[in-house]
Design a protein around this motif. Sequence first.
Motif, mmCIF file in Angstrom:
data_model
loop_
_atom_site.group_PDB
_atom_site.id
_atom_site.type_symbol
_atom_site.label_atom_id
_atom_site.label_comp_id
_atom_site.label_asym_id
_atom_site.label_seq_id
_atom_site.Cartn_x
_atom_site.Cartn_y
_atom_site.Cartn_z
ATOM 1 N N ARG A 176 0.827 -1.209 0.000
ATOM 2 C CA ARG A 176 0.000 0.000 0.000
ATOM 3 C C ARG A 176 0.861 1.259 0.000
ATOM 4 O O ARG A 176 0.560 2.232 -0.691
ATOM 5 N N GLU A 177 1.943 1.247 0.782
ATOM 6 C CA GLU A 177 2.855 2.390 0.814
ATOM 7 C C GLU A 177 3.487 2.607 -0.557
ATOM 8 O O GLU A 177 3.614 3.741 -1.027
ATOM 9 N N GLU A 178 3.881 1.499 -1.184
ATOM 10 C CA GLU A 178 4.486 1.593 -2.505
ATOM 11 C C GLU A 178 3.474 2.111 -3.530
ATOM 12 O O GLU A 178 3.808 2.944 -4.379
ATOM 13 N N ILE A 179 2.247 1.642 -3.444
ATOM 14 C CA ILE A 179 1.186 2.126 -4.348
ATOM 15 C C ILE A 179 0.964 3.623 -4.142
ATOM 16 O O ILE A 179 0.870 4.380 -5.110
ATOM 17 N N ALA A 180 0.904 4.071 -2.907
ATOM 18 C CA ALA A 180 0.711 5.500 -2.618
ATOM 19 C C ALA A 180 1.872 6.316 -3.168
ATOM 20 O O ALA A 180 1.666 7.387 -3.764
ATOM 21 N N ARG A 181 3.092 5.810 -3.020
ATOM 22 C CA ARG A 181 4.268 6.504 -3.534
ATOM 23 C C ARG A 181 4.205 6.584 -5.060
ATOM 24 O O ARG A 181 4.453 7.633 -5.651
ATOM 25 N N LEU A 182 3.828 5.486 -5.707
ATOM 26 C CA LEU A 182 3.728 5.466 -7.165
ATOM 27 C C LEU A 182 2.611 6.382 -7.660
ATOM 28 O O LEU A 182 2.752 7.032 -8.693
ATOM 29 N N GLN A 183 1.501 6.451 -6.917
ATOM 30 C CA GLN A 183 0.417 7.357 -7.298
ATOM 31 C C GLN A 183 0.878 8.807 -7.222
ATOM 32 O O GLN A 183 0.524 9.626 -8.077
ATOM 33 N N GLN B 197 3.988 9.804 -7.630
ATOM 34 C CA GLN B 197 4.889 9.979 -8.769
ATOM 35 C C GLN B 197 4.095 10.172 -10.058
ATOM 36 O O GLN B 197 4.449 10.999 -10.899
ATOM 37 N N LEU B 198 3.026 9.403 -10.222
ATOM 38 C CA LEU B 198 2.177 9.515 -11.409
ATOM 39 C C LEU B 198 1.541 10.896 -11.484
ATOM 40 O O LEU B 198 1.542 11.547 -12.535
ATOM 41 N N ARG C 287 3.585 17.650 -14.709
ATOM 42 C CA ARG C 287 4.666 18.152 -15.570
ATOM 43 C C ARG C 287 4.262 18.099 -17.034
ATOM 44 O O ARG C 287 4.490 19.050 -17.791
ATOM 45 N N GLU C 288 3.653 16.979 -17.447
ATOM 46 C CA GLU C 288 3.228 16.822 -18.845
ATOM 47 C C GLU C 288 2.152 17.843 -19.209
ATOM 48 O O GLU C 288 2.201 18.449 -20.283
ATOM 49 N N ALA C 289 1.198 18.052 -18.317
ATOM 50 C CA ALA C 289 0.118 19.007 -18.572
ATOM 51 C C ALA C 289 0.670 20.426 -18.695
ATOM 52 O O ALA C 289 0.253 21.191 -19.578
ATOM 53 N N GLU C 290 1.607 20.774 -17.833
ATOM 54 C CA GLU C 290 2.203 22.109 -17.900
ATOM 55 C C GLU C 290 2.982 22.288 -19.196
ATOM 56 O O GLU C 290 2.907 23.343 -19.837
#
Length: 102
Positions: free
Chosen positions: A9-16, A18-19, A25-28
């Motif tokens: 769950r911690e890893e998923i939260a970290r990846l979310q 990052q996403l 960044r892409e939108a900007e």
Amino acid sequence: MKKPSSKIREEIARLQDQLKAAETREAERIGRIALRAGIGEIEIDEAELQVAFEEVAQRFRAGEGATYGAASGKKNAGNGRTGAEPRATLTSGTDAGGASEV
């Protein structure tokens, strides 16, 4: 050894996180490019604009437009076919000239 569910769950939260940061960044980046191209000055329905962006994305995915950016370089990004084609596609009857081409 398998990871405990709390670590996953911690890893998923970290990846979310990052996403979300990558999407921001892409939108900007895309937003800055669109504004420089004059998209912000065009009165167009959001759905219509999304369709036009999807067409541009498909063109580049298919390799049809990929050489424009690579061959012309950053200095020529607003010249020739690169600047004129998307503007003509996105304007749909609106005058493509004016301040956006300066």
